[in-house]
Design a protein around this motif. Structure first.
Motif, mmCIF file in Angstrom:
data_model
loop_
_atom_site.group_PDB
_atom_site.id
_atom_site.type_symbol
_atom_site.label_atom_id
_atom_site.label_comp_id
_atom_site.label_asym_id
_atom_site.label_seq_id
_atom_site.Cartn_x
_atom_site.Cartn_y
_atom_site.Cartn_z
ATOM 1 N N GLY A 183 0.804 -1.216 0.000
ATOM 2 C CA GLY A 183 0.000 0.000 0.000
ATOM 3 C C GLY A 183 0.831 1.258 0.000
ATOM 4 O O GLY A 183 2.067 1.221 0.139
ATOM 5 N N ILE A 184 0.136 2.392 -0.127
ATOM 6 C CA ILE A 184 0.799 3.695 -0.147
ATOM 7 C C ILE A 184 0.478 4.500 1.103
ATOM 8 O O ILE A 184 1.145 5.484 1.400
ATOM 9 C CB ILE A 184 0.417 4.475 -1.426
ATOM 10 N N ASP A 185 -0.547 4.100 1.850
ATOM 11 C CA ASP A 185 -0.930 4.802 3.069
ATOM 12 C C ASP A 185 -0.445 4.024 4.297
ATOM 13 O O ASP A 185 0.399 3.158 4.189
ATOM 14 C CB ASP A 185 -2.444 4.987 3.100
ATOM 15 N N GLU A 186 -1.015 4.334 5.465
ATOM 16 C CA GLU A 186 -0.636 3.587 6.672
ATOM 17 C C GLU A 186 -1.419 2.294 6.791
ATOM 18 O O GLU A 186 -0.989 1.370 7.478
ATOM 19 C CB GLU A 186 -0.846 4.455 7.916
ATOM 20 N N ASP A 187 -2.567 2.229 6.152
ATOM 21 C CA ASP A 187 -3.331 0.992 6.090
ATOM 22 C C ASP A 187 -3.158 0.418 4.686
ATOM 23 O O ASP A 187 -3.392 1.124 3.698
ATOM 24 C CB ASP A 187 -4.807 1.267 6.373
ATOM 25 N N PRO A 188 -2.717 -0.822 4.558
ATOM 26 C CA PRO A 188 -2.411 -1.353 3.221
ATOM 27 C C PRO A 188 -3.650 -1.560 2.362
ATOM 28 O O PRO A 188 -4.757 -1.762 2.859
ATOM 29 C CB PRO A 188 -1.731 -2.690 3.531
ATOM 30 N N ASP A 189 -3.431 -1.498 1.052
ATOM 31 C CA ASP A 189 -4.503 -1.773 0.096
ATOM 32 C C ASP A 189 -4.809 -3.266 0.010
ATOM 33 O O ASP A 189 -5.934 -3.656 -0.308
ATOM 34 C CB ASP A 189 -4.106 -1.263 -1.293
ATOM 35 N N ALA A 190 -3.800 -4.089 0.251
ATOM 36 C CA ALA A 190 -3.975 -5.546 0.222
ATOM 37 C C ALA A 190 -3.132 -6.154 1.330
ATOM 38 O O ALA A 190 -2.002 -5.716 1.570
ATOM 39 C CB ALA A 190 -3.568 -6.111 -1.136
ATOM 40 N N ALA A 191 -3.677 -7.160 2.008
ATOM 41 C CA ALA A 191 -2.956 -7.831 3.096
ATOM 42 C C ALA A 191 -3.433 -9.274 3.185
ATOM 43 O O ALA A 191 -4.636 -9.517 3.243
ATOM 44 C CB ALA A 191 -3.194 -7.107 4.422
ATOM 45 N N VAL A 192 -2.500 -10.211 3.178
ATOM 46 C CA VAL A 192 -2.858 -11.622 3.286
ATOM 47 C C VAL A 192 -1.919 -12.331 4.256
ATOM 48 O O VAL A 192 -0.800 -11.880 4.508
ATOM 49 C CB VAL A 192 -2.802 -12.349 1.920
ATOM 50 N N SER A 193 -2.394 -13.444 4.774
ATOM 51 C CA SER A 193 -1.601 -14.308 5.643
ATOM 52 C C SER A 193 -1.690 -15.729 5.097
ATOM 53 O O SER A 193 -2.789 -16.223 4.833
ATOM 54 C CB SER A 193 -2.133 -14.251 7.076
ATOM 55 N N LEU A 194 -0.547 -16.362 4.914
ATOM 56 C CA LEU A 194 -0.493 -17.724 4.380
ATOM 57 C C LEU A 194 0.146 -18.655 5.410
ATOM 58 O O LEU A 194 1.063 -18.240 6.144
ATOM 59 C CB LEU A 194 0.331 -17.752 3.089
ATOM 60 N N PRO A 195 -0.288 -19.914 5.481
ATOM 61 C CA PRO A 195 0.260 -20.855 6.476
ATOM 62 C C PRO A 195 1.646 -21.368 6.073
ATOM 63 O O PRO A 195 1.874 -22.563 5.893
ATOM 64 C CB PRO A 195 -0.780 -21.980 6.482
ATOM 65 N N LEU A 196 2.580 -20.425 5.936
ATOM 66 C CA LEU A 196 3.926 -20.763 5.450
ATOM 67 C C LEU A 196 4.998 -20.280 6.416
ATOM 68 O O LEU A 196 6.038 -19.754 6.013
ATOM 69 C CB LEU A 196 4.152 -20.145 4.056
ATOM 70 N N GLY A 197 4.744 -20.460 7.716
ATOM 71 C CA GLY A 197 5.747 -20.103 8.712
ATOM 72 C C GLY A 197 6.884 -21.105 8.754
ATOM 73 O O GLY A 197 6.715 -22.284 8.447
ATOM 74 N N ALA A 198 8.059 -20.627 9.154
ATOM 75 C CA ALA A 198 9.249 -21.471 9.129
ATOM 76 C C ALA A 198 9.161 -22.655 10.090
ATOM 77 O O ALA A 198 9.597 -23.763 9.772
ATOM 78 C CB ALA A 198 10.480 -20.623 9.450
ATOM 79 N N GLY A 199 8.581 -22.437 11.273
ATOM 80 C CA GLY A 199 8.441 -23.529 12.231
ATOM 81 C C GLY A 199 7.434 -24.564 11.776
ATOM 82 O O GLY A 199 7.674 -25.774 11.848
ATOM 83 N N ARG A 200 6.283 -24.104 11.310
ATOM 84 C CA ARG A 200 5.236 -24.992 10.822
ATOM 85 C C ARG A 200 5.754 -25.878 9.678
ATOM 86 O O ARG A 200 5.550 -27.092 9.674
ATOM 87 C CB ARG A 200 4.063 -24.157 10.330
ATOM 88 N N LEU A 201 6.430 -25.273 8.701
ATOM 89 C CA LEU A 201 6.889 -26.031 7.535
ATOM 90 C C LEU A 201 7.997 -27.009 7.900
ATOM 91 O O LEU A 201 8.055 -28.115 7.356
ATOM 92 C CB LEU A 201 7.381 -25.065 6.452
ATOM 93 N N THR A 202 8.868 -26.601 8.812
ATOM 94 C CA THR A 202 9.947 -27.505 9.233
ATOM 95 C C THR A 202 9.372 -28.767 9.867
ATOM 96 O O THR A 202 9.798 -29.893 9.551
ATOM 97 C CB THR A 202 10.886 -26.792 10.217
ATOM 98 N N SER A 203 8.412 -28.599 10.761
ATOM 99 C CA SER A 203 7.811 -29.746 11.441
ATOM 100 C C SER A 203 7.079 -30.669 10.473
ATOM 101 O O SER A 203 7.151 -31.897 10.587
ATOM 102 C CB SER A 203 6.832 -29.264 12.516
ATOM 103 N N ALA A 204 6.375 -30.080 9.514
ATOM 104 C CA ALA A 204 5.512 -30.868 8.631
ATOM 105 C C ALA A 204 6.240 -31.461 7.433
ATOM 106 O O ALA A 204 5.842 -32.519 6.922
ATOM 107 C CB ALA A 204 4.359 -29.990 8.138
ATOM 108 N N TRP A 205 7.330 -30.822 6.973
ATOM 109 C CA TRP A 205 7.919 -31.208 5.701
ATOM 110 C C TRP A 205 9.389 -31.648 5.763
ATOM 111 O O TRP A 205 9.849 -32.332 4.855
ATOM 112 C CB TRP A 205 7.828 -30.031 4.717
ATOM 113 N N LEU A 206 10.114 -31.253 6.804
ATOM 114 C CA LEU A 206 11.556 -31.497 6.816
ATOM 115 C C LEU A 206 11.987 -32.253 8.072
ATOM 116 O O LEU A 206 12.640 -31.697 8.968
ATOM 117 C CB LEU A 206 12.322 -30.166 6.715
#
Length: 308
Positions: free
Chosen positions: A146-169
């Motif tokens: 975004g260009i202001d203090e509140d973003p025009d687009a915001a998303v959260s994906l289940p791709l945290g480093a701890g979560r992925l390490t436990s599940a995939w590596l």
């Protein structure tokens, strides 16, 4: 006033104490941190295990005592993805309140992205123009634009480093086939969101927050944390592409010897690097800058904005 912000994250429970008032930069006064790694204390259904609940209650109790000892007038607690997505979250939150007195609000993924974006905007100011902000936590990846203090687009994906390490590596070092499968999974997840951001045009400045990005920048040659907040730190996609196969070939112990990499985070560094590399590639980012402020500072700034 002296404020405490209590961040119950997927990796750590972190109490940050700051001296702050409206219109001024929050000044850190004390930091109390415990590596809980909640994202790794889940059962097969994603619920927080009894051991995890016991440790969480104990660590929050210690943080509350630390806030009292440091003279905090108020404490702003919040929890993120590990608690948010746990099927037994209500039970866990009730236990925390009963035993520590802390009523723990749970931020949505979008709220995480928006508050982190606010902190980055305040740090860099209006001259940074259109911002793209990336944040890799233990449980999720947040992206905001975004260009202001509140973003025009915001998303959260289940791709945290701890979560992925436990599940995939599970291996140490990881099996190359597992690394390849995780790489494919991460890129497919991120690719679904790229269109939502590309319609706004190219950003003027790309910024990353979080410990994962800081460590990746450090091993790629960025300045040490001890050199201060105001030293510019960057991470290039080229250096990241060179480091990913090297990290994949290392054991957890070997990664912990790299500059700036803590022993508690070394097991998650490869998964975090795969997410960072994919995000930079798919969003067309060659170089990004590391911001020292992130979600905790965003929570503090939002609170200060609403003081009378």
């Amino acid at each position: 006033m002296r404020l405490g912000v209590l961040d119950v994250g997927s990796n750590t429970v972190h109490l940050l104490v700051v001296d702050a008032h409206p219109g001024a930069r929050p000044l850190p006064a004390h930091s109390h941190k415990e590596q809980l790694r909640l994202a790794e204390l889940l059962d097969e259904h994603g619920a927080i295990t009894p051991e995890g609940v016991e440790r969480l209650v104990s660590v929050i109790g210690e943080a509350v005592q630390a806030a009292e000892d440091k003279g905090c007038e108020d404490v702003l607690p919040f929890a993120t993805s590990a608690v948010r997505e746990a099927p037994n979250a209500d039970e866990v939150l009730a236990r925390v309140k009963a035993e520590t007195g802390v009523e723990l609000p749970v931020l949505s993924g979008e709220d995480e992205a928006r508050l982190t974006f606010l902190a980055v905007r305040r740090w860099f100011g209006w001259s940074a123009g259109k911002l793209l902000v990336l944040d890799i936590g233990g449980g999720s990846l947040e992206v905001a634009y975004g260009i202001d203090e509140d973003p025009d687009a915001a998303v959260s994906l289940p791709l945290g480093a701890g979560r992925l390490t436990s599940a995939w590596l599970p291996g140490d070092p990881p099996d190359p086939a597992d690394v390849k499968a995780l790489r494919r999974h991460v890129r497919a997840q991120i690719a679904r969101t790229v269109g939502e951001f590309s319609r706004f045009g190219a950003p003027d400045h790309v910024v990353a927050t979080s410990k994962t990005f800081k460590q990746l920048a450090r091993i790629a040659g960025a300045a040490r944390e001890a050199d201060g907040l105001y030293v510019q730190r960057e991470l290039t996609r080229k250096s990241l592409e060179e480091w990913v196969p090297r990290l994949a070939a290392m054991t957890t112990a070997e990664r912990s010897t790299l500059p700036g990499v803590s022993e508690g985070r070394s097991s998650q560094l490869l998964a975090g690097a795969l997410v960072a590399e994919a995000a930079m590639d798919l969003f067309g980012v060659d170089t990004l800058e590391i911001c020292p402020w992130a979600l905790r500072e965003g929570v503090i700034l939002r609170r200060l904005d609403h003081l009378p």
